[in-house]
Design a protein around this motif. Sequence first.
Motif, PDB file in Angstrom:
ATOM      1  N   SER A 282       0.839  -1.203   0.000  1.00 34.12           N
ATOM      2  CA  SER A 282       0.000   0.000   0.000  1.00 34.12           C
ATOM      3  C   SER A 282       0.871   1.248   0.000  1.00 34.12           C
ATOM      4  O   SER A 282       2.032   1.203   0.388  1.00 34.12           O
ATOM      5  N   PRO A 283       0.302   2.392  -0.433  1.00 37.55           N
ATOM      6  CA  PRO A 283       1.104   3.614  -0.453  1.00 37.55           C
ATOM      7  C   PRO A 283       1.610   3.993   0.933  1.00 37.55           C
ATOM      8  O   PRO A 283       2.705   4.506   1.084  1.00 37.55           O
TER       9      PRO A 283
ATOM     10  N   SER B 157       5.906   4.206  -7.046  1.00 35.54           N
ATOM     11  CA  SER B 157       4.567   3.920  -7.532  1.00 35.54           C
ATOM     12  C   SER B 157       3.594   3.978  -6.352  1.00 35.54           C
ATOM     13  O   SER B 157       3.859   3.384  -5.310  1.00 35.54           O
ATOM     14  N   LEU B 158       2.500   4.712  -6.524  1.00 33.07           N
ATOM     15  CA  LEU B 158       1.474   4.830  -5.480  1.00 33.07           C
ATOM     16  C   LEU B 158       0.132   4.377  -6.038  1.00 33.07           C
ATOM     17  O   LEU B 158      -0.255   4.772  -7.141  1.00 33.07           O
ATOM     18  N   ARG B 159      -0.582   3.587  -5.256  1.00 35.47           N
ATOM     19  CA  ARG B 159      -1.953   3.176  -5.582  1.00 35.47           C
ATOM     20  C   ARG B 159      -2.804   3.444  -4.337  1.00 35.47           C
ATOM     21  O   ARG B 159      -3.054   2.532  -3.554  1.00 35.47           O
TER      22      ARG B 159
ATOM     23  N   ARG C  46      -5.727   4.024  -1.625  1.00 28.95           N
ATOM     24  CA  ARG C  46      -7.058   3.467  -1.378  1.00 28.95           C
ATOM     25  C   ARG C  46      -8.053   4.554  -1.029  1.00 28.95           C
ATOM     26  O   ARG C  46      -9.250   4.341  -1.100  1.00 28.95           O
TER      27      ARG C  46
ATOM     28  N   LEU D 134      -0.041   9.910 -14.119  1.00 27.30           N
ATOM     29  CA  LEU D 134      -1.256   9.576 -13.378  1.00 27.30           C
ATOM     30  C   LEU D 134      -2.147   8.765 -14.301  1.00 27.30           C
ATOM     31  O   LEU D 134      -2.498   9.228 -15.387  1.00 27.30           O
ATOM     32  N   THR D 135      -2.484   7.545 -13.897  1.00 23.09           N
ATOM     33  CA  THR D 135      -3.365   6.700 -14.691  1.00 23.09           C
ATOM     34  C   THR D 135      -4.557   6.306 -13.852  1.00 23.09           C
ATOM     35  O   THR D 135      -4.520   6.348 -12.632  1.00 23.09           O
ATOM     36  N   GLY D 136      -5.605   5.896 -14.524  1.00 24.98           N
ATOM     37  CA  GLY D 136      -6.832   5.506 -13.848  1.00 24.98           C
ATOM     38  C   GLY D 136      -7.989   6.254 -14.451  1.00 24.98           C
ATOM     39  O   GLY D 136      -7.928   6.742 -15.574  1.00 24.98           O
TER      40      GLY D 136
ATOM     41  N   GLN E  49      -6.675   5.470  -8.669  1.00 24.14           N
ATOM     42  CA  GLN E  49      -5.722   5.997  -9.638  1.00 24.14           C
ATOM     43  C   GLN E  49      -4.334   5.480  -9.287  1.00 24.14           C
ATOM     44  O   GLN E  49      -4.062   5.108  -8.150  1.00 24.14           O
ATOM     45  N   HIS E  50      -3.471   5.463 -10.284  1.00 25.28           N
ATOM     46  CA  HIS E  50      -2.113   4.961 -10.094  1.00 25.28           C
ATOM     47  C   HIS E  50      -1.144   6.088 -10.430  1.00 25.28           C
ATOM     48  O   HIS E  50      -1.216   6.666 -11.510  1.00 25.28           O
TER      49      HIS E  50
ATOM     50  N   VAL F 295       2.869   7.139 -10.810  1.00 25.12           N
ATOM     51  CA  VAL F 295       4.275   6.754 -10.899  1.00 25.12           C
ATOM     52  C   VAL F 295       5.047   8.061 -11.023  1.00 25.12           C
ATOM     53  O   VAL F 295       4.804   8.844 -11.932  1.00 25.12           O
TER      54      VAL F 295
END
Length: 179
Positions: A2-3, A35-37, A39, A55-57, A83-84, A86
């Motif tokens: 987790s982030p 990398s951060l995902r 919650r 930023l993806t998602g 969102q993801h 990097v």
Amino acid sequence: MSPRNVLESQQSVQASVADRPAAGCWKLATGQALSLRPRTQGVLEIARGQVWLTLTGALADRPGAAADYVLRAGDRLVVAPGQHVVMEAWNPRKYPGAVAFRWDGAAAPVAAQPAGGTARDWESGVVLPLRDLVQALAQGGRAVVDALAQVAGAGGRFAVGFARFALYRIAPQRQRRTA
């Protein structure tokens, strides 16, 4: 991972601004990526240095969309759950050393979801492109200012070099005339 676990494993750093500690900051060295995902929704703030961030998602109701940003000290980015992010420390000569950043999951206000299709269309058709335009113009303005500073520096170096050349060429002629 987790982030929160990733961020807690990073070392705390000192801010370069006025030699004050950067409380709650983590360090990202040049050449490293993170990398951060998240919650939950949060705010990523750059305290020192500069990062290249992807930023993806779900961006503007487009699943899987991606956007690239260059964030400098003081810049913030709200990241929604799912969102993801990097990010990589991107330190040209102007920004030496490690990047310091903050992640605050409690500071981001939860945005109200648009009620109808018209509101969603307005947001994705006007608000988001306008925000992107403002960010692009700000980055373009910074680039123009940097270019002007470099041109002014080159002009100064040219003037000094030309003066030295002129003195070098004129001095032997004066000596020949007086002799």
